[in-house]
Design an enzyme around this catalytic site. Structure first.
Site, PDB file in Angstrom:
ATOM      1  CB  SER A  95      -0.965  -0.047   1.186  1.00 33.38           C
ATOM      2  OG  SER A  95      -1.961   0.931   1.097  1.00 33.38           O
ATOM      3  CG  ASP A 217      -7.211  -2.715  -3.717  1.00 33.22           C
ATOM      4  OD1 ASP A 217      -7.849  -2.136  -2.833  1.00 33.22           O
ATOM      5  OD2 ASP A 217      -5.970  -2.817  -3.710  1.00 33.22           O
ATOM      6  CG  HIS A 245      -5.563  -2.101  -0.064  1.00 35.37           C
ATOM      7  ND1 HIS A 245      -5.164  -1.672  -1.317  1.00 35.37           N
ATOM      8  CD2 HIS A 245      -4.838  -1.366   0.836  1.00 35.37           C
ATOM      9  CE1 HIS A 245      -4.252  -0.712  -1.182  1.00 35.37           C
ATOM     10  NE2 HIS A 245      -4.026  -0.522   0.110  1.00 35.37           N
TER      11      HIS A 245
END
Length: 267
Positions: A95, A217, A245
Site C-alpha cells: 500500500s 481492490d 487490498h
C-alpha cells in the site's frame, strides 16, 4: 538512537541470503507479513520492522512534523537499512509503503536494489485524466470520520479495505490492528497517506520493479496498477487472482509465488 529498538526490527531467514525488507501499510505492523516470511526465509535474509507510531515501535520517537510527509517514513526505512548495513536490498512495500520505497530508493540507491509494490497507489484522489478511486470529498469525509471517532472508523473501514466479506476473520484482524494503533499517531499517518501525490516520484525509479494488483481492490483500483506500471519503465505488472487490498493475507500463496518468481529473476 538505537534504530533496531526504535523500529522493533526483526531479522530472520538465511543470514547469507540476499536481503528482503518487508514494509507494512497504514494501520498495520510487521505481523501482517507472517504468511510471507516462511516463503522467503530459506533463501533470503528477511528484515521486518514497524514504522514509528505503529506496532511495537518506540512511540516516544514519534514526531508529527517528521511523519507528516512520506519522506519521514522513507527515512525510517533508510535508517533501518543503515543500521543493518543493507545494500541493494529488495524492498517489498504494501500500500502506501510502495511509495515510501520509491522515495527511499531515490534517496539512497545503494541501499535499495529492487522494488515489489503490493497494491500501490501514488495518489488516492481522482485528478484530470487519472483515477485514484476517491474524490476529494470522499477523502475529506474519510479523514473527518477518522479524526472524530478513530475506533468507530476502524471498525467500519477495515473490512472494506480488506475485502473478502465471506471471510470476516480477515476484516476482524485488520480492525484489531487499526485499533491497536495510537489514534493521534494514526491520524498523522492517515493524512500523510491519503493526501499524498507521488505520481512524479515514479519517474525516478531505476531498479527492477514488480507491481502486484488485485482483481478488485476498493482502495487501489486496477487503473492505478496500470498507471504505476506504465510510469515505471521496465516494470512487471501481475494481477493476482485475489480481491481486497491485502493479498499477502487474503491470498498468500498467489502473492508469495509472484514475489518468489520476481526474486528468482534478480539472481
Amino acid at each position: 538512537m538505537d534504530i533496531v529498538r526504535r523500529n522493533s526490527v526483526t531479522v530472520t531467514g538465511n543470514p547469507q541470503g540476499p536481503a528482503v525488507v518487508l514494509a507494512h501499510g497504514f494501520g498495520c505492523d510487521q505481523n501482517m507479513w507472517r504468511l510471507t516470511v516462511p516463503a522467503l526465509a530459506e533463501d533470503h535474509r528477511v528484515v521486518l520492522f514497524d514504522y514509528v507510531g505503529s506496532g511495537r515501535s518506540d512511540a516516544s520517537a514519534f514526531s508529527s512534523e517528521r511523519y507528516s510527509s512520506l519522506d519521514g517514513y522513507a527515512r525510517d526505512v533508510l535508517e533501518v537499512c543503515e543500521a543493518l548495513d543493507l545494500r541493494e536490498a529488495v524492498f517489498v512495500g504494501h500500500s502506501v509503503s510502495a511509495m515510501i520505497g520509491v522515495l527511499a530508493a531515490d534517496m539512497a540507491p545503494e541501499r535499495i536494489g529492487a522494488l515489489v509494490m503490493i497494491a500501490p497507489s501514488p495518489r488516492y484522489i481522482d485528478d484530470d485524466g487519472y483515477r485514484g478511486g476517491f474524490s476529494a470529498e470522499d477523502i475529506d469525509e474519510l479523514l473527518g470520520s477518522l479524526e472524530s471517532n478513530y475506533l468507530g472508523w476502524s471498525a467500519a473501514m477495515a473490512p472494506v479495505i480488506m475485502g473478502n466479506a465471506e471471510r470476516p476473520e480477515l476484516g476482524d484482524e485488520l480492525t484489531n490492528s487499526f485499533c491497536a494503533t495510537d489514534p493521534d499517531m494514526a491520524r498523522v499517518f492517515a493524512r500523510t497517506t491519503f493526501l499524498s501525490d507521488s505520481r512524479d516520484d515514479l519517474k525516478s525509479v531505476r531498479v527492477p520493479t514488480l507491481v502486484l494488483e488485485c482483481t478488485h481492490d476498493a482502495i487501489a483500483p486496477r487503473e492505478v496498477g496500470a498507471f504505476v506500471h506504465e510510469a515505471i519503465p521496465g516494470s512487471t505488472l501481475v494481477t493476482l487472482d485475489a480481491t481486497g487490498h491485502c493479498p499477502h493475507l487474503s491470498a498468500p500463496e498467489a502473492t508469495n509465488e509472484a514475489v518468489r518468481t520476481f526474486l528468482a529473476g534478480l539472481r
